[in-house]
Design a protein around this motif. Sequence first.
Motif, mmCIF file in Angstrom:
data_model
loop_
_atom_site.group_PDB
_atom_site.id
_atom_site.type_symbol
_atom_site.label_atom_id
_atom_site.label_comp_id
_atom_site.label_asym_id
_atom_site.label_seq_id
_atom_site.Cartn_x
_atom_site.Cartn_y
_atom_site.Cartn_z
ATOM 1 N N CYS A 127 1.210 -1.508 0.275
ATOM 2 C CA CYS A 127 -0.322 0.168 -0.027
ATOM 3 C C CYS A 127 1.371 1.037 0.222
ATOM 4 O O CYS A 127 1.724 1.184 0.439
ATOM 5 N N GLY A 128 0.297 2.537 -1.039
ATOM 6 C CA GLY A 128 0.819 3.442 -0.892
ATOM 7 C C GLY A 128 0.529 4.308 0.393
ATOM 8 O O GLY A 128 -0.790 4.152 1.041
ATOM 9 N N VAL A 129 0.942 5.482 0.964
ATOM 10 C CA VAL A 129 0.534 5.944 2.014
ATOM 11 C C VAL A 129 -0.880 6.925 1.354
ATOM 12 O O VAL A 129 -1.617 6.890 2.950
ATOM 13 N N LYS A 130 -1.044 6.830 0.530
ATOM 14 C CA LYS A 130 -2.368 7.728 0.141
ATOM 15 C C LYS A 130 -3.636 6.032 0.393
ATOM 16 O O LYS A 130 -4.775 6.831 0.789
ATOM 17 N N ASP A 131 -3.331 5.188 0.397
ATOM 18 C CA ASP A 131 -3.755 4.041 0.335
ATOM 19 C C ASP A 131 -4.097 3.861 1.581
ATOM 20 O O ASP A 131 -5.353 3.312 2.497
ATOM 21 N N LEU A 132 -3.111 3.849 2.672
ATOM 22 C CA LEU A 132 -3.688 3.453 3.858
ATOM 23 C C LEU A 132 -4.771 4.976 4.881
ATOM 24 O O LEU A 132 -5.006 4.690 5.437
ATOM 25 N N THR A 133 -4.335 6.157 4.337
ATOM 26 C CA THR A 133 -4.709 6.783 4.725
ATOM 27 C C THR A 133 -6.615 6.727 5.022
ATOM 28 O O THR A 133 -7.126 7.266 5.274
ATOM 29 N N ARG A 134 -6.681 6.624 3.388
ATOM 30 C CA ARG A 134 -7.824 6.145 3.127
ATOM 31 C C ARG A 134 -8.436 5.079 3.636
ATOM 32 O O ARG A 134 -9.522 5.482 4.301
ATOM 33 N N ALA A 135 -7.981 3.900 4.422
ATOM 34 C CA ALA A 135 -8.516 2.694 4.620
ATOM 35 C C ALA A 135 -9.224 3.063 6.135
ATOM 36 O O ALA A 135 -9.521 2.210 7.248
ATOM 37 N N ILE A 136 -7.731 4.036 6.723
ATOM 38 C CA ILE A 136 -7.854 4.301 8.454
ATOM 39 C C ILE A 136 -8.189 5.240 8.873
ATOM 40 O O ILE A 136 -8.542 5.283 10.085
ATOM 41 N N GLY A 137 -8.439 6.132 8.193
ATOM 42 C CA GLY A 137 -9.003 7.473 8.763
ATOM 43 C C GLY A 137 -8.021 8.704 8.700
ATOM 44 O O GLY A 137 -8.692 9.496 9.600
ATOM 45 N N CYS A 138 -7.093 8.059 9.088
ATOM 46 C CA CYS A 138 -5.893 9.345 9.730
ATOM 47 C C CYS A 138 -5.643 10.127 8.488
ATOM 48 O O CYS A 138 -4.536 10.017 7.669
ATOM 49 N N GLY A 139 -4.715 11.185 8.828
ATOM 50 C CA GLY A 139 -4.155 12.185 7.977
ATOM 51 C C GLY A 139 -2.772 11.585 7.705
ATOM 52 O O GLY A 139 -2.184 10.681 8.333
ATOM 53 N N LYS A 140 -2.064 12.190 6.902
ATOM 54 C CA LYS A 140 -0.688 11.930 5.512
ATOM 55 C C LYS A 140 0.174 11.790 6.926
ATOM 56 O O LYS A 140 1.304 10.729 6.850
ATOM 57 N N GLY A 141 0.530 12.957 7.652
ATOM 58 C CA GLY A 141 1.985 12.824 8.508
ATOM 59 C C GLY A 141 1.583 12.183 9.440
ATOM 60 O O GLY A 141 2.393 11.311 9.671
ATOM 61 N N THR A 142 0.698 11.452 10.009
ATOM 62 C CA THR A 142 0.161 10.771 10.928
ATOM 63 C C THR A 142 0.373 9.664 10.024
ATOM 64 O O THR A 142 1.231 8.471 11.104
ATOM 65 N N ILE A 143 0.277 9.161 9.081
ATOM 66 C CA ILE A 143 0.413 7.897 8.607
ATOM 67 C C ILE A 143 2.154 7.390 8.311
ATOM 68 O O ILE A 143 2.403 6.356 8.342
ATOM 69 N N SER A 144 2.511 8.700 7.811
ATOM 70 C CA SER A 144 4.053 8.428 7.565
ATOM 71 C C SER A 144 4.762 8.680 8.698
ATOM 72 O O SER A 144 5.786 7.420 8.582
ATOM 73 N N LYS A 145 4.684 8.793 9.866
ATOM 74 C CA LYS A 145 5.341 9.187 11.089
ATOM 75 C C LYS A 145 5.486 7.331 11.581
ATOM 76 O O LYS A 145 6.231 6.812 12.022
ATOM 77 N N MET A 146 4.194 7.121 11.404
ATOM 78 C CA MET A 146 4.096 5.274 11.826
ATOM 79 C C MET A 146 4.368 4.212 11.110
ATOM 80 O O MET A 146 5.112 3.623 11.570
ATOM 81 N N LEU A 147 4.325 5.208 9.889
ATOM 82 C CA LEU A 147 5.527 3.835 8.888
ATOM 83 C C LEU A 147 7.117 3.917 8.681
ATOM 84 O O LEU A 147 7.640 3.048 8.566
#
Length: 64
Positions: A25-45
């Motif tokens: 998955c890309g960051v955008k995919d995860l953002t949509r799937a989880i409902g968190c912002g791009k910054g949050t997902i990027s930091k988690m990844l």
Amino acid sequence: MAREVAGIARAMRVLEVLATAPDGCGVKDLTRAIGCGKGTISKMLATLERRHYVRQDATSGRFS
């Protein structure tokens, strides 16, 4: 019943989504799937990658 720790629950959700995505998955995919912002997902990844729970494909940029 004990309360959930929101950050841990979100990180586990990232891992669950990645586990069901054969092509990653890309960051955008995860953002949509989880409902968190791009910054949050990027930091988690980034944290999960440093700890060797996920890896990023150098060519596609997708995570698995």
